[in-house]
Each structure stands twice: as C-alpha cells, then as structure tokens.
Design a protein around this motif. Structure first.
Motif, PDB file in Angstrom:
ATOM      1  N   ALA A   1       0.825  -1.196   0.000  1.00 56.50           N
ATOM      2  CA  ALA A   1       0.000   0.000   0.000  1.00 56.50           C
ATOM      3  C   ALA A   1       0.868   1.257   0.000  1.00 56.50           C
ATOM      4  N   ASN A   2       1.892   1.262   0.838  1.00 55.34           N
ATOM      5  CA  ASN A   2       2.746   2.449   0.926  1.00 55.34           C
ATOM      6  C   ASN A   2       3.565   2.655  -0.345  1.00 55.34           C
ATOM      7  N   THR A   3       3.977   1.559  -0.986  1.00 53.85           N
ATOM      8  CA  THR A   3       4.724   1.673  -2.243  1.00 53.85           C
ATOM      9  C   THR A   3       3.847   2.291  -3.315  1.00 53.85           C
ATOM     10  N   ALA A   4       2.633   1.782  -3.465  1.00 50.71           N
ATOM     11  CA  ALA A   4       1.707   2.326  -4.464  1.00 50.71           C
ATOM     12  C   ALA A   4       1.429   3.795  -4.171  1.00 50.71           C
ATOM     13  N   TRP A   5       1.202   4.124  -2.903  1.00 53.90           N
ATOM     14  CA  TRP A   5       0.916   5.508  -2.519  1.00 53.90           C
ATOM     15  C   TRP A   5       2.096   6.411  -2.883  1.00 53.90           C
ATOM     16  N   ALA A   6       3.327   5.961  -2.590  1.00 54.48           N
ATOM     17  CA  ALA A   6       4.515   6.776  -2.867  1.00 54.48           C
ATOM     18  C   ALA A   6       4.664   7.038  -4.366  1.00 54.48           C
ATOM     19  N   PHE A   7       4.493   6.002  -5.181  1.00 58.91           N
ATOM     20  CA  PHE A   7       4.615   6.180  -6.619  1.00 58.91           C
ATOM     21  C   PHE A   7       3.507   7.089  -7.161  1.00 58.91           C
ATOM     22  N   ALA A   8       2.297   6.940  -6.649  1.00 64.43           N
ATOM     23  CA  ALA A   8       1.194   7.791  -7.101  1.00 64.43           C
ATOM     24  C   ALA A   8       1.408   9.237  -6.671  1.00 64.43           C
ATOM     25  N   THR A   9       1.882   9.435  -5.460  1.00 60.91           N
ATOM     26  CA  THR A   9       2.158  10.782  -4.965  1.00 60.91           C
ATOM     27  C   THR A   9       3.224  11.458  -5.828  1.00 60.91           C
ATOM     28  N   ALA A  10       4.211  10.673  -6.264  1.00 58.58           N
ATOM     29  CA  ALA A  10       5.266  11.197  -7.128  1.00 58.58           C
ATOM     30  C   ALA A  10       4.799  11.321  -8.581  1.00 58.58           C
ATOM     31  N   GLY A  11       3.632  10.761  -8.880  1.00 55.46           N
ATOM     32  CA  GLY A  11       3.120  10.811 -10.246  1.00 55.46           C
ATOM     33  C   GLY A  11       3.876   9.911 -11.195  1.00 55.46           C
ATOM     34  N   HIS A  12       4.468   8.848 -10.672  1.00 54.90           N
ATOM     35  CA  HIS A  12       5.289   7.959 -11.484  1.00 54.90           C
ATOM     36  C   HIS A  12       4.590   6.613 -11.670  1.00 54.90           C
TER      37      HIS A  12
END
Length: 181
Positions: A1-12
C-alpha cells in the motif's frame, strides 16, 4: 500500500510494479487496515490503473473496515472508486452511511471530494446529499475555489439544487473571495 501511494504521490506510473502490487494486494487484503485500503485505492485511481478485480476486492475489504476509516480515508476512498469508474452500489451505500456518522470530522476538501465522488458515481441519495449540503454550508468559509466548484458541480450533476448551499457559494464568489485561487 505504501509503495503504491509513494509512486502515485510522485506521479510515477510503472505498470509492471502496479501489476505486481495488485496481485500482492489481492492476496493480502485480510491484513490491510483502513489506511492501507484507502491508500491502495487512491494510488491506483490517481495513476489510472483501474484493475476491476482489485477494486472489487478492495470494495469488500473496505466495507469490513469502514468504522476504522478517518474522514480523509472515507473521502479519498469514495473519490478513488468514482475516479476509477468502479461504481459499486453496495460500497457507495456503505460509505454514505459511514460518512454520515462522521460528517463532523470532515474538512472542506473531504466534503468537496465526497460530493464530487458520489455525483460522479451517480449515487443519488437526497437525504445524504442534504447532510453533505448542511455540513458544507457550516464551513463554507474554509472552502477554496476548487472545493466550491466541485461541490456546486456535484449537486448540479445529481439535480439536487440545495438553495442555501448555492446561495452561499454564489455569495462567496460574488464577494471576490476565491476568484484568485
């Protein structure tokens, strides 16, 4: 969950990574807490990864954990499902009941995102939208221009023209408070 959130937050967007995350999430949803569920749904929707089987599994898991969600988690989850076009009526009904119980904890962005999500999902419940309108009117001075527009759009989309809300929104714009945001 945190990995997906981090990538989405970065827009990557890394489609291979999100495919792997979706597979792992479906296998481990029983261990997810409310924040994990909200972050996963938000991340996939934010990056346009509309994995229907993942969203179906997230919907059922979310229903089991609704009482553990924060106001922001409820709003973001509704937003994610609407954005992803996953218009699960059972989930939106359960979200509406939970949101009504927690409306006092919602800030302007939570309210605006919730109105937008339920309108986008065409989940029209006049009583629920009435509660959202009353809560919005009470804290309308804290809404930014985008929150005001999203809220007005949502009510107009579902055909519920709450007089007090629209009058208050019009007054905010007419007074020039919000036009420069």
């Amino acid at each position: 969950a945190n990995t997906a959130w981090a990538f989405a937050t970065a827009g990557h967007l890394d489609a291979r990574l999100f495919g792997s995350v979706a597979t792992m999430a479906r296998q481990r949803l029983d261990g997810f807490n409310a924040q994990d569920l909200a972050h996963t749904a938000w991340a996939f929707a934010k990056l346009g990864q509309f994995d229907a089987s993942l969203f179906m599994a997230l919907a059922r898991a979310t229903e089991r954990h609704l009482e553990s969600f924060s106001a922001q988690g409820l709003a973001n989850t509704a937003w994610a499902f609407a954005k992803a076009g996953q218009l699960d009526a059972q989930l939106f009904s359960a979200l509406a009941r939970s949101i009504e119980r927690h409306l006092a904890d919602f800030n302007s962005q939570d309210l605006a995102n919730t109105v937008w999500a339920f309108a986008k999902a065409c989940h029209v419940d006049a009583r629920f939208f009435g509660a959202l309108a009353s809560s919005s009117v009470r804290c309308l001075d804290t809404f930014n221009a985008q929150d005001l527009v999203n809220t007005a759009w949502g009510f107009a989309k579902v055909g519920l023209l709450h007089e007090q809300l629209f009058t208050a929104v019009a007054q905010r714009f007419a007074a020039g408070r919000c036009l420069d945001e």
